[in-house]
Write an enzyme that holds these catalytic residues in place. Structure first.
Site, mmCIF file in Angstrom:
data_model
loop_
_atom_site.group_PDB
_atom_site.id
_atom_site.type_symbol
_atom_site.label_atom_id
_atom_site.label_comp_id
_atom_site.label_asym_id
_atom_site.label_seq_id
_atom_site.Cartn_x
_atom_site.Cartn_y
_atom_site.Cartn_z
ATOM 1 C CG HIS A 1 7.273 34.923 68.695
ATOM 2 N ND1 HIS A 1 6.948 33.631 69.007
ATOM 3 C CD2 HIS A 1 6.191 35.445 68.055
ATOM 4 C CE1 HIS A 1 5.724 33.373 68.595
ATOM 5 N NE2 HIS A 1 5.235 34.463 68.005
ATOM 6 C CB SER A 2 7.339 35.432 64.417
ATOM 7 O OG SER A 2 6.702 35.336 63.173
ATOM 8 C CG LEU A 3 11.401 39.559 61.696
ATOM 9 C CD1 LEU A 3 12.016 39.139 60.370
ATOM 10 C CD2 LEU A 3 10.871 40.985 61.625
#
Length: 253
Positions: free
Chosen positions: A97-99
């Site tokens: 998720h995200s990074l």
């Protein structure tokens, strides 16, 4: 629940499942760590063995400096995890998720480049595809503006910054993580061939759903786009999030 660590603490597994049908590796968002995925591990069925990636600068690696170069971090991850990913025979899936989406994607590419075992499925969440430059430039802000920007995103990192003691502890790691994400630049290369699902939140102000859907161009395998209600941290506010996760790490279903 006993934690089993592998190779300098890069990954931890709360419960080994030798007969698992899938080994799922979960990659954290900026400032995140093992705690984000512990509830998932407890709720997933016995056929899924969950490994959570712990990056330097948090939890049992708090005495290490967090990394600011994403490609360098991926090189470290590949060196640490490739021997473990090679066996046992159960397919491997990555969720990020995200990074963590960038880390999961770039690690899959690095594994292929070095002839190591690749994941059979990728689930990339809350991050525009690799070609898109970040819409935010948070890592260059002064501390007060940086904290305000993170708090605007909500989620666990925002909650930690509300407490002065935790803020002092987690701020350098959070800034390093966001620096790694915002200074990342895509390096052209051939697409993967694994199954790839991309997840977006319909109220995520910084990550447009159509930019998340563009991850489909990075594989020749089957793709799936999912849009969930919620902001940037929708995977932790969606009650039944594990139902689509199970389908996406079992791409034949």
């Amino acid at each position: 629940m006993r934690t089993i660590a592998a190779d300098r603490g890069w990954v931890s597994c709360g419960r080994r499942r030798p007969t698992a049908a899938v080994r799922l590796y979960c990659f954290p968002y900026a400032g995140g760590g093992l705690a984000a995925y512990q509830p998932w591990a407890a709720r997933l069925p016995e056929e899924i063995e969950v490994w959570t990636v712990c990056l330097p600068g948090r939890e049992h690696r708090l005495d290490e400096a967090a990394r600011t170069d994403l490609h360098g971090l991926v090189d470290e991850l590949r060196s640490a995890l490739a021997p473990q990913l090679a066996g046992p025979p159960a397919p491997v899936a990555f969720f990020g998720h995200s990074l963590g989406a960038l880390l999961a994607y770039e690690l899959a590419r690095a594994l292929r480049e070095h002839g190591d075992r690749e994941p059979a499925a990728l689930v990339l969440s809350g991050r525009a595809d690799a070609h898109h430059p970040p819409r935010r430039r948070m890592h260059t802000l002064g501390d007060d503006d940086f904290i305000a920007a993170v708090q605007g995103l909500g989620g666990a990192p925002s909650a930690a910054l509300e407490h002065p003691e935790l803020r002092e502890l987690c701020l350098p790691t959070l800034r390093a993580d966001i620096t790694a994400a915002e200074t990342y630049r895509y390096r052209p290369g051939p697409p993967l061939d694994c199954a790839l699902a991309n997840w977006a939140g319909d109220a995520d102000a910084g990550v447009p759903p159509d930019a998340v859907a563009d991850w489909a161009q990075h594989t020749t395998g089957p793709t799936r786009h999912r849009l969930f209600p919620g902001d940037h941290f929708f995977p932790w506010s969606t009650p039944n999030i594990l139902t689509p996760l199970l389908k996406d790490i079992h791409p034949a279903q």
